[in-house]
Design an enzyme around this catalytic site. Structure first.
Site, mmCIF file in Angstrom:
data_model
loop_
_atom_site.group_PDB
_atom_site.id
_atom_site.type_symbol
_atom_site.label_atom_id
_atom_site.label_comp_id
_atom_site.label_asym_id
_atom_site.label_seq_id
_atom_site.Cartn_x
_atom_site.Cartn_y
_atom_site.Cartn_z
ATOM 1 C CE LYS A 42 47.025 10.454 44.200
ATOM 2 N NZ LYS A 42 47.025 10.120 42.755
ATOM 3 N N GLY A 43 48.361 6.401 49.657
ATOM 4 C CA GLY A 43 48.424 4.993 50.062
ATOM 5 C C GLY A 43 47.724 4.659 51.371
ATOM 6 C CD GLU A 98 53.918 6.074 54.847
ATOM 7 O OE1 GLU A 98 52.974 5.782 54.086
ATOM 8 O OE2 GLU A 98 55.022 6.423 54.413
ATOM 9 C CG ASP A 99 51.493 3.116 51.835
ATOM 10 O OD1 ASP A 99 52.496 3.605 52.406
ATOM 11 O OD2 ASP A 99 51.219 3.346 50.643
ATOM 12 C CG ASP A 102 61.501 0.630 50.821
ATOM 13 O OD1 ASP A 102 62.264 -0.206 51.338
ATOM 14 O OD2 ASP A 102 61.525 0.889 49.597
ATOM 15 C CE LYS A 130 59.335 -2.295 50.531
ATOM 16 N NZ LYS A 130 59.220 -2.338 49.047
ATOM 17 C CB VAL A 152 53.907 -5.400 48.181
ATOM 18 C CG1 VAL A 152 54.719 -6.640 48.529
ATOM 19 C CG2 VAL A 152 54.229 -4.281 49.169
ATOM 20 C CG ASP A 158 51.100 3.802 43.499
ATOM 21 O OD1 ASP A 158 51.707 3.928 44.584
ATOM 22 O OD2 ASP A 158 51.424 4.426 42.463
ATOM 23 N NE ARG A 164 47.299 5.338 44.581
ATOM 24 C CZ ARG A 164 48.464 5.659 45.136
ATOM 25 N NH1 ARG A 164 48.814 5.130 46.282
ATOM 26 N NH2 ARG A 164 49.281 6.508 44.549
HETATM 27 P P1 IMP Z 1 60.235 5.306 52.065
HETATM 28 O O1 IMP Z 1 60.312 6.800 52.125
HETATM 29 O O2 IMP Z 1 61.285 4.715 51.182
HETATM 30 O O3 IMP Z 1 60.182 4.653 53.426
HETATM 31 O O4 IMP Z 1 58.932 4.930 51.274
HETATM 32 C C1 IMP Z 1 57.655 5.112 51.747
HETATM 33 C C2 IMP Z 1 56.708 5.230 50.580
HETATM 34 O O5 IMP Z 1 57.227 4.601 49.406
HETATM 35 C C3 IMP Z 1 55.405 4.508 50.886
HETATM 36 O O6 IMP Z 1 54.486 5.353 51.509
HETATM 37 C C4 IMP Z 1 54.958 4.076 49.510
HETATM 38 O O7 IMP Z 1 54.244 5.110 48.900
HETATM 39 C C5 IMP Z 1 56.226 3.852 48.749
HETATM 40 N N1 IMP Z 1 56.620 2.416 48.743
HETATM 41 C C6 IMP Z 1 57.634 1.819 49.406
HETATM 42 N N2 IMP Z 1 57.667 0.495 49.153
HETATM 43 C C7 IMP Z 1 56.652 0.249 48.293
HETATM 44 C C8 IMP Z 1 56.163 -0.946 47.669
HETATM 45 O O8 IMP Z 1 56.654 -2.071 47.845
HETATM 46 N N3 IMP Z 1 55.082 -0.778 46.849
HETATM 47 C C9 IMP Z 1 54.497 0.423 46.617
HETATM 48 N N4 IMP Z 1 54.912 1.540 47.182
HETATM 49 C C10 IMP Z 1 55.990 1.473 48.025
#
Ligand code: IMP
Length: 183
Positions: A42-43, A98-99, A102, A130, A152, A158, A164
């Site tokens: 939903k981000g 994407e929001d 990470d 990040k 964050v 969220d 959100r």
């Molecule tokens: P990844 O798969 O670890 O790259 O994470 C991506 C998803 O994790 C994002 O679309 C977010 O939904 C969530 N996410 C990663 N970091 C944060 C944060 O700092 N705050 C909130 N959601 C996060």
């Protein structure tokens, strides 16, 4: 809600500037290409909505829901598709919206999936990156802002489904989640 935030990391004005800059870049790079914007729910919602208004091309807009967090503040590493696309990506240029990127787990999985389904090209447009959190190497092509390894919230991001709707991106006070992580 605002009282749970310790610092504003990306203000409303900065977010607007980011959307303008990225929109301008995409208008140039995708001229005559008719891409599909795929938002990861939903981000993506506030960002995709503001960014799309800066794009002056004919675009399809579609959504997928995937999850790798199960309510906490760190990725489980296990990406699940909760809602799939209602449009074919075969022979299409795809921009995943994407929001935040990470660990890279979500993006790497979705890019591979969409390429496997025959997309002509797949690039990522993310509001935040990040890079210190990365466990899978991936560099998103379009990044609004690179941030340190902090948790964050706001503007789509969220914590346990809250925050959100904040109009900015901020750092959540640690005491908000430290007592709840075991839940
Ligand atoms: P990844 O798969 O670890 O790259 O994470 C991506 C998803 O994790 C994002 O679309 C977010 O939904 C969530 N996410 C990663 N970091 C944060 C944060 O700092 N705050 C909130 N959601 C996060």
């Amino acid at each position: 809600m605002h009282k749970d935030i310790s610092t504003i990391l990306v203000s409303e004005t900065e977010i607007n500037d980011i959307c303008e800059t990225l929109g301008h870049q995409l208008n140039q790079d995708y001229k005559d290409k008719n891409p599909i914007l795929i938002g990861l729910l939903k981000g993506c919602i506030p960002f995709m909505s503001d960014l799309a208004k800066k794009i002056e091309l004919k675009v399809d807009m579609a959504y997928m829901s995937v999850s790798s967090y199960h309510g906490g503040i760190s990725s489980s590493g296990d990406v699940k598709i909760k809602m799939d696309l209602d449009i074919s990506v075969k022979d299409r240029h795809v921009l995943i919206i994407e929001d935040i990127v990470d660990t890279g787990n979500t993006i790497v999985t979705i890019v591979e999936l969409l390429k496997h389904r025959g997309a002509k090209s797949v690039e990522i447009v993310t509001l935040l990156d990040k890079p210190e959190g990365r466990t899978k190497p991936y560099e998103p092509k379009y990044v609004g802002r690179t941030i340190p390894k902090l948790f964050v919230v706001g503007y789509g991001l969220d914590y346990n489904e809250y925050y959100r709707n904040l109009p900015y991106v901020g750092v959540l006070k640690p005491e908000v989640y430290t007592n709840k992580e075991s839940n």
